[in-house]
Design a protein around this motif. Structure first.
Motif, short mmCIF file in Angstrom:
data_model
loop_
_atom_site.label_atom_id
_atom_site.label_comp_id
_atom_site.label_asym_id
_atom_site.label_seq_id
_atom_site.Cartn_x
_atom_site.Cartn_y
_atom_site.Cartn_z
N ALA A 118 0.83 -1.21 0.00
CA ALA A 118 0.00 0.00 0.00
C ALA A 118 0.87 1.26 0.00
O ALA A 118 0.56 2.23 -0.70
CB ALA A 118 -0.93 -0.01 1.21
N MET A 119 1.97 1.22 0.75
CA MET A 119 2.87 2.36 0.78
C MET A 119 3.52 2.57 -0.59
O MET A 119 3.61 3.70 -1.07
CB MET A 119 3.95 2.16 1.85
N LEU A 120 3.93 1.48 -1.23
CA LEU A 120 4.54 1.59 -2.55
C LEU A 120 3.53 2.10 -3.58
O LEU A 120 3.87 2.92 -4.44
CB LEU A 120 5.12 0.25 -2.99
N LEU A 121 2.30 1.61 -3.53
CA LEU A 121 1.27 2.07 -4.46
C LEU A 121 0.93 3.54 -4.25
O LEU A 121 0.64 4.26 -5.19
CB LEU A 121 -0.01 1.24 -4.30
N SER A 122 0.96 3.99 -3.00
CA SER A 122 0.58 5.37 -2.70
C SER A 122 1.69 6.37 -3.00
O SER A 122 1.41 7.55 -3.19
CB SER A 122 0.20 5.50 -1.23
N THR A 123 2.93 5.91 -3.02
CA THR A 123 4.04 6.86 -3.17
C THR A 123 4.86 6.60 -4.43
O THR A 123 4.82 7.38 -5.37
CB THR A 123 4.95 6.83 -1.94
N VAL A 124 5.58 5.50 -4.45
CA VAL A 124 6.54 5.24 -5.52
C VAL A 124 5.86 5.08 -6.88
O VAL A 124 6.36 5.58 -7.89
CB VAL A 124 7.40 3.99 -5.18
N MET A 125 4.72 4.41 -6.91
CA MET A 125 4.04 4.17 -8.18
C MET A 125 3.38 5.43 -8.75
O MET A 125 2.95 5.43 -9.90
CB MET A 125 3.00 3.06 -8.03
N LYS A 126 3.29 6.48 -7.97
CA LYS A 126 2.75 7.75 -8.46
C LYS A 126 3.83 8.61 -9.12
O LYS A 126 3.52 9.57 -9.82
CB LYS A 126 2.12 8.55 -7.31
N PHE A 127 5.09 8.27 -8.88
CA PHE A 127 6.17 9.10 -9.38
C PHE A 127 6.28 9.13 -10.92
O PHE A 127 6.40 10.22 -11.49
CB PHE A 127 7.50 8.68 -8.75
N PRO A 128 6.23 7.99 -11.64
CA PRO A 128 6.33 8.09 -13.11
C PRO A 128 5.20 8.88 -13.76
O PRO A 128 5.48 9.76 -14.59
CB PRO A 128 6.32 6.62 -13.56
N PRO A 129 3.90 8.64 -13.42
CA PRO A 129 2.88 9.47 -14.08
C PRO A 129 2.95 10.94 -13.66
O PRO A 129 2.64 11.82 -14.45
CB PRO A 129 1.56 8.84 -13.68
N LEU A 130 3.38 11.19 -12.42
CA LEU A 130 3.52 12.58 -11.98
C LEU A 130 4.68 13.26 -12.72
O LEU A 130 4.60 14.45 -13.02
CB LEU A 130 3.73 12.64 -10.47
N THR A 131 5.71 12.50 -13.05
CA THR A 131 6.81 13.04 -13.84
C THR A 131 6.34 13.40 -15.24
O THR A 131 6.68 14.47 -15.77
CB THR A 131 7.96 12.02 -13.91
N ILE A 132 5.55 12.51 -15.86
CA ILE A 132 4.99 12.81 -17.18
C ILE A 132 4.06 14.02 -17.10
O ILE A 132 4.07 14.89 -17.97
CB ILE A 132 4.28 11.59 -17.77
N LEU A 133 3.27 14.08 -16.03
CA LEU A 133 2.38 15.22 -15.83
C LEU A 133 3.18 16.51 -15.70
O LEU A 133 2.82 17.54 -16.26
CB LEU A 133 1.53 14.98 -14.58
#
Length: 147
Positions: free
Chosen positions: A59-74
């Protein structure tokens, strides 16, 4: 959707650069694709249930680390995104995430709706000050990891 957006832009402009989209359909598709990956409001239904059924580390990885690539594209494509669509999704995410989070008693669902709400704040900040969005994301990651 991301490839389709890029293909439409390449078809209309002749270049494969997604950081400078000129076609309005391509801008809307890119905004929708990133919102779907991040879990902004019209596409948020999967996130609370997945977080509820996963261990805390996942849950921690899904909430934080997995948001980084789409946020970078954004972040990279922020000048090309459709501001009206992004604002509507951001306001909806902030309102719905906060409102639904109040009704929860389970910590993982509270974290899921907190993530949806914080992503709404990040998306609305992105329109005005993209670097502040990164600071907000780093602060959100720090708070979520400690929880």
């Amino acid at each position: 959707l991301l490839l389709f957006s890029s293909s439409i832009n390449a078809w209309s402009t002749g270049q494969w650069d997604i950081t400078q989209l000129n076609n309005p359909v391509s801008c809307i598709l890119l905004t929708t694709a990133i919102a779907m990956k991040l879990g902004l409001v019209p596409f948020h239904f999967w996130f609370p249930e997945v977080l509820q059924g996963s261990p805390l580390t996942t849950a921690m990885l899904l909430s934080t680390v997995m948001k980084f690539p789409p946020l970078t594209i954004l972040f990279m494509t922020s000048p090309s995104l459709d501001p009206t669509l992004l604002t509507a999704m951001a306001i909806s995410s902030t309102a719905l995430g906060g409102w639904m989070g109040l009704n929860q008693t389970q910590i993982r669902k509270i974290l899921a709706f907190s993530s949806i709400s914080h992503l709404g704040w990040m998306a609305i900040i992105l329109i005005y000050n993209p670097k502040l969005t990164l600071l907000t994301f780093y602060m959100y990651c720090l708070m979520t990891i400690t929880v």
